[in-house]
Design a protein around this motif. Structure first.
Motif, PDB file in Angstrom:
ATOM      1  N   ASN B 103       9.339  -1.511  12.731  1.00 22.66           N
ATOM      2  CA  ASN B 103       8.940  -0.915  13.293  1.00 22.66           C
ATOM      3  C   ASN B 103       9.240   0.298  13.674  1.00 22.66           C
ATOM      4  O   ASN B 103       8.705   1.279  13.798  1.00 22.66           O
ATOM      5  N   THR B 104      10.953   0.706  12.806  1.00 24.18           N
ATOM      6  CA  THR B 104      11.042   1.871  12.839  1.00 24.18           C
ATOM      7  C   THR B 104      10.783   2.257  11.994  1.00 24.18           C
ATOM      8  O   THR B 104      10.848   3.784  11.486  1.00 24.18           O
ATOM      9  N   LEU B 105      10.375   1.862  10.696  1.00 24.95           N
ATOM     10  CA  LEU B 105       9.504   2.184   9.453  1.00 24.95           C
ATOM     11  C   LEU B 105       8.426   3.300  10.101  1.00 24.95           C
ATOM     12  O   LEU B 105       7.241   3.283  11.084  1.00 24.95           O
ATOM     13  N   PRO B 106       7.846   4.662   9.517  1.00 22.64           N
ATOM     14  CA  PRO B 106       6.749   5.635  10.032  1.00 22.64           C
ATOM     15  C   PRO B 106       5.842   4.820   9.214  1.00 22.64           C
ATOM     16  O   PRO B 106       5.704   5.345   7.892  1.00 22.64           O
ATOM     17  N   LYS B 107       5.206   3.965   9.489  1.00 22.00           N
ATOM     18  CA  LYS B 107       4.217   3.043   8.688  1.00 22.00           C
ATOM     19  C   LYS B 107       2.676   3.773   8.256  1.00 22.00           C
ATOM     20  O   LYS B 107       2.872   2.794   7.158  1.00 22.00           O
ATOM     21  N   VAL B 108       2.843   5.563   8.739  1.00 21.07           N
ATOM     22  CA  VAL B 108       1.443   6.140   8.095  1.00 21.07           C
ATOM     23  C   VAL B 108       2.400   6.148   6.839  1.00 21.07           C
ATOM     24  O   VAL B 108       1.656   6.234   5.666  1.00 21.07           O
ATOM     25  N   ALA B 109       3.241   6.537   5.823  1.00 23.09           N
ATOM     26  CA  ALA B 109       4.203   6.943   5.574  1.00 23.09           C
ATOM     27  C   ALA B 109       3.313   5.750   4.590  1.00 23.09           C
ATOM     28  O   ALA B 109       3.747   5.801   3.153  1.00 23.09           O
ATOM     29  N   VAL B 110       3.684   4.192   4.587  1.00 24.70           N
ATOM     30  CA  VAL B 110       3.980   2.871   3.632  1.00 24.70           C
ATOM     31  C   VAL B 110       1.922   3.074   3.565  1.00 24.70           C
ATOM     32  O   VAL B 110       2.658   2.296   2.236  1.00 24.70           O
ATOM     33  N   ALA B 111       2.170   3.561   4.349  1.00 24.29           N
ATOM     34  CA  ALA B 111       0.465   3.618   3.909  1.00 24.29           C
ATOM     35  C   ALA B 111      -0.536   3.390   1.951  1.00 24.29           C
ATOM     36  O   ALA B 111      -1.046   3.161   1.156  1.00 24.29           O
ATOM     37  N   PRO B 112       0.407   4.533   1.402  1.00 21.36           N
ATOM     38  CA  PRO B 112      -0.027   4.948   0.419  1.00 21.36           C
ATOM     39  C   PRO B 112       0.050   3.569  -0.670  1.00 21.36           C
ATOM     40  O   PRO B 112       0.120   3.333  -1.510  1.00 21.36           O
ATOM     41  N   LEU B 113       1.661   3.571  -0.523  1.00 28.01           N
ATOM     42  CA  LEU B 113       1.935   2.232  -0.737  1.00 28.01           C
ATOM     43  C   LEU B 113       0.874   0.591  -1.281  1.00 28.01           C
ATOM     44  O   LEU B 113       0.409   0.031  -1.853  1.00 28.01           O
ATOM     45  N   PHE B 114       0.200   0.594   0.127  1.00 31.33           N
ATOM     46  CA  PHE B 114      -0.714  -0.709   0.651  1.00 31.33           C
ATOM     47  C   PHE B 114      -2.276   0.034  -1.073  1.00 31.33           C
ATOM     48  O   PHE B 114      -3.314  -1.152  -1.620  1.00 31.33           O
ATOM     49  N   LEU B 115      -2.246   1.290  -0.942  1.00 30.67           N
ATOM     50  CA  LEU B 115      -3.376   1.280  -1.865  1.00 30.67           C
ATOM     51  C   LEU B 115      -2.987   0.976  -2.836  1.00 30.67           C
ATOM     52  O   LEU B 115      -3.786   0.465  -3.829  1.00 30.67           O
ATOM     53  N   ILE B 116      -1.956   1.332  -3.482  1.00 33.56           N
ATOM     54  CA  ILE B 116      -1.587   0.883  -5.077  1.00 33.56           C
ATOM     55  C   ILE B 116      -1.384  -0.995  -5.365  1.00 33.56           C
ATOM     56  O   ILE B 116      -1.214  -1.382  -6.006  1.00 33.56           O
ATOM     57  N   TRP B 117      -1.020  -1.292  -3.982  1.00 26.96           N
ATOM     58  CA  TRP B 117      -1.096  -2.821  -3.784  1.00 26.96           C
ATOM     59  C   TRP B 117      -2.298  -3.244  -4.454  1.00 26.96           C
ATOM     60  O   TRP B 117      -2.339  -4.862  -4.647  1.00 26.96           O
ATOM     61  N   LEU B 118      -2.816  -3.430  -3.460  1.00 30.17           N
ATOM     62  CA  LEU B 118      -4.173  -3.520  -3.209  1.00 30.17           C
ATOM     63  C   LEU B 118      -5.398  -2.910  -3.433  1.00 30.17           C
ATOM     64  O   LEU B 118      -6.537  -3.302  -3.279  1.00 30.17           O
ATOM     65  N   GLY B 119      -5.615  -1.624  -4.037  1.00 28.68           N
ATOM     66  CA  GLY B 119      -6.568  -1.318  -4.528  1.00 28.68           C
ATOM     67  C   GLY B 119      -7.642  -0.603  -3.281  1.00 28.68           C
ATOM     68  O   GLY B 119      -6.984  -0.727  -1.941  1.00 28.68           O
ATOM     69  N   TYR B 120      -8.437  -0.045  -3.232  1.00 28.59           N
ATOM     70  CA  TYR B 120      -9.432   0.335  -2.744  1.00 28.59           C
ATOM     71  C   TYR B 120     -10.781  -0.604  -1.841  1.00 28.59           C
ATOM     72  O   TYR B 120     -10.047  -2.118  -2.326  1.00 28.59           O
ATOM     73  N   GLY B 121     -11.270  -0.464  -0.834  1.00 25.32           N
ATOM     74  CA  GLY B 121     -11.672  -1.670   0.192  1.00 25.32           C
ATOM     75  C   GLY B 121     -10.819  -1.672   1.557  1.00 25.32           C
ATOM     76  O   GLY B 121     -10.391  -1.143   2.677  1.00 25.32           O
ATOM     77  N   ILE B 122     -11.411  -2.904   1.682  1.00 20.09           N
ATOM     78  CA  ILE B 122     -11.440  -2.934   3.410  1.00 20.09           C
ATOM     79  C   ILE B 122      -9.620  -3.551   3.672  1.00 20.09           C
ATOM     80  O   ILE B 122      -8.803  -2.996   4.477  1.00 20.09           O
ATOM     81  N   VAL B 123      -9.773  -4.637   2.714  1.00 20.82           N
ATOM     82  CA  VAL B 123      -8.028  -5.493   3.211  1.00 20.82           C
ATOM     83  C   VAL B 123      -7.154  -4.085   3.532  1.00 20.82           C
ATOM     84  O   VAL B 123      -6.341  -4.132   4.612  1.00 20.82           O
ATOM     85  N   PRO B 124      -6.919  -3.072   2.878  1.00 20.49           N
ATOM     86  CA  PRO B 124      -5.461  -2.108   3.062  1.00 20.49           C
ATOM     87  C   PRO B 124      -6.121  -1.936   4.326  1.00 20.49           C
ATOM     88  O   PRO B 124      -4.515  -1.232   4.919  1.00 20.49           O
TER      89      PRO B 124
END
Lengths: 263, 256
Positions: B103-124
């Motif tokens: 919860n203390t992580l700035p979650k917005v900053a994690v968002a780009p990682l989701f792109l790397i892991w999951l690619g484009y689309g609804i899921v990330p």
């Protein structure tokens, strides 16, 4: 026949932030079948703790406790409990609150519906069965909580300052009600026997009015300072409450309490 | 008082203020001659709401699905984790430090990682929305399950009720208002997370529409997208509030 409650040299010490607290010391006490026993004492004398020991909700440090001849080693069955607060579930109707013990015990609540309604009728809450607790006054909520304690017709009732939070007039009313329910529900109870009641209060007049016997406890560590039989006739009436005899007994208990506190 | 006057008494002041702001906005734009790409007039925003060169239906649909998905995921995961924490001390000690860290992580900053892991689309985007929104649900679920009078728990013990029955009859209903009030926060957070996700990695959705207007300077469209986003947020919030009134009417007013 074994007494309903038998405490033999019971002591209780628990750990608090400030170190070990000795709540009870060397308490021996028996309560017979059908007896109404009141426990009075200053706050913090361990009288509520004593009630929870009898119920098996907490464990004694020393001594033995037996209910109906069986040693208490965990929460006992067939007991009704009434607390200082009504502790009703606020999302349930009054009727469903009264039926809670059946549900908790894994019984079919439908089979107990008629008894629940009869109990509510007995305490004058028949018209409020479908209401939620928040719609009732404190006294009415406490009546409902009494019905809940009586639902499964327990032979033993443990009451922890049940009317302590009510105003004086409601409290007097509830005292009469309790005696009436005790008499009536007792007559219709298992085998037609009267319920045994252990009743904790900090009101001396209340104890005198209700009980057959009063156990006076001293301040921490709680010990039995005096046992006073109440010779007042039953059924108890408002006249008996204000009689000279009741007054004398209340004074004697008051003196026993203050002497102990001062000593 | 009639129903209508009471409704006006309640909503009137905010409606009047809203109307005044709109008028002031329109006046400022037309009197001061502010250019459209800096601040479009309310009227041109209204026109852009259904403007022809944007496939609004498709973008609104995608964003709605993502918001709903994020909200549901945050709710399910939050309730499960909260229940696990309330169920046993060991789970609580195991999970809590980890959850607080997440919860203390700035979650917005994690968002780009989701792109790397999951690619484009609804899921990330769903995951980012859920990640931002789930924590209050965990905490409120655990608190609601544990805020029970000791006397009530003693009743459970006296009647020999197994743990699951105490949960079913006492703890879970008790937690309803707590969970529902957390869901109001989650509803808002899910919208934020989804839009952030669309900013970063998407070719569809209202967040994507806003990003594209940067290069085209089509500011009325950005405003229109904002209006649509807030409508979606309000709808979800309203649905949660209605659910709360339906599931926990006894808690009305006490839990907001």
């Amino acid at each position: 026949m074994a007494p309903v409650i038998a405490l033999d040299r019971v002591g209780m010490t628990y750990a608090a932030d400030s170190g070990l607290v000795e709540a009870l010391r060397d308490v021996s006490l028996t309560v017979e079948q059908g007896e109404f026993v009141a426990l009075v004492g200053p706050s913090g004398c361990g009288k509520s703790t004593l009630l929870r020991l009898v119920a098996g909700l907490r464990a004694a440090t020393t001594g033995t406790i037996a209910v109906n001849g069986a040693a208490v080693r965990g929460p006992i069955r067939a007991v009704g409990m009434v607390f200082q607060a009504p502790v009703l579930l606020r999302w349930r109707s009054i009727l469903d609150n009264v039926l809670l013990p059946a549900e908790l015990a894994g019984l079919d609540p439908k089979a107990h519906r008629d008894r629940a309604l009869a109990l509510l009728e007995l305490v004058g809450l028949a018209d409020f069965a479908a209401k939620r607790p928040a719609e009732l006054s404190g006294g009415m909520q406490q009546r409902a909580s009494l019905c809940r304690a009586l639902l499964l017709d327990p032979p033993l009732l443990l009451m922890d300052e049940p009317f302590g939070a009510l105003d004086a007039m409601t409290r007097d009313e509830m005292n009469l009600e309790l005696l009436r329910v005790w008499g009536e529900a007792g007559g219709s109870g298992q085998g037609g026997v009267r319920k045994t009641i252990l009743f904790v209060t900090h009101s001396i007049p209340e104890a005198v009015f209700l009980a057959d016997r009063i156990i006076v406890m001293s301040a921490r560590p709680g010990r039995i300072a005096m046992v006073a039989p109440v010779a007042l006739p039953r059924p108890r009436t408002v006249e008996i409450r204000t009689s000279a005899e009741a007054g004398r007994l209340a004074l004697a208990i008051y003196e026993a309490l203050t002497r102990r506190v001062a000593a | 008082m009639t129903r209508l006057t009471r409704a006006f008494g309640r909503y009137g002041p905010s409606l009047v203020l809203f109307g005044l702001l709109l008028v002031a906005w329109q006046l400022a734009v037309s009197v001061l001659g502010i250019r459209e790409y800096l601040l479009p007039s309310p009227w041109s925003v209204v026109e852009a709401l259904t403007g022809g060169d944007i496939a609004w239906t498709r973008h609104i649909w995608i964003t709605s699905v993502e918001i709903f998905g994020a909200f549901v995921l945050a709710t399910v995961v939050g309730v499960l984790l909260g229940t696990a924490i309330a169920w046993s001390d060991i789970m609580s000690r195991a999970l809590m430090p980890f959850l607080v860290f997440v919860n203390t992580l700035p979650k917005v900053a994690v968002a780009p990682l989701f792109l790397i892991w999951l690619g484009y689309g609804i899921v990330p985007n769903v995951l980012i929305g859920a990640l931002i929104g789930f924590f209050p649900v965990v905490i409120n679920t655990a608190v609601g399950l544990n805020q029970i009078d000791q006397d009530m728990l003693d009743l459970g013990r006296v009647f020999n009720a197994p743990k699951w029955r105490v949960f079913a009859k006492i703890r879970i209903p008790n937690a309803f208002p707590y969970i529902l009030s957390a869901l109001k926060v989650t509803a808002t957070a899910a919208v934020v997370g989804v839009i952030v996700g669309e900013f970063i990695a998407s070719q569809r959705g209202l967040g994507y529409v806003i990003i594209t207007t940067q290069s085209s300077m089509n500011t009325p469209v950005a405003f229109a997208a904002l209006v649509w986003i807030s409508i979606l947020g309000l709808l979800l919030f309203g649905a949660v509030a209605a659910l709360a009134r339906y599931l926990a009417p006894w808690a009305e007013g006490s839990e907001q």
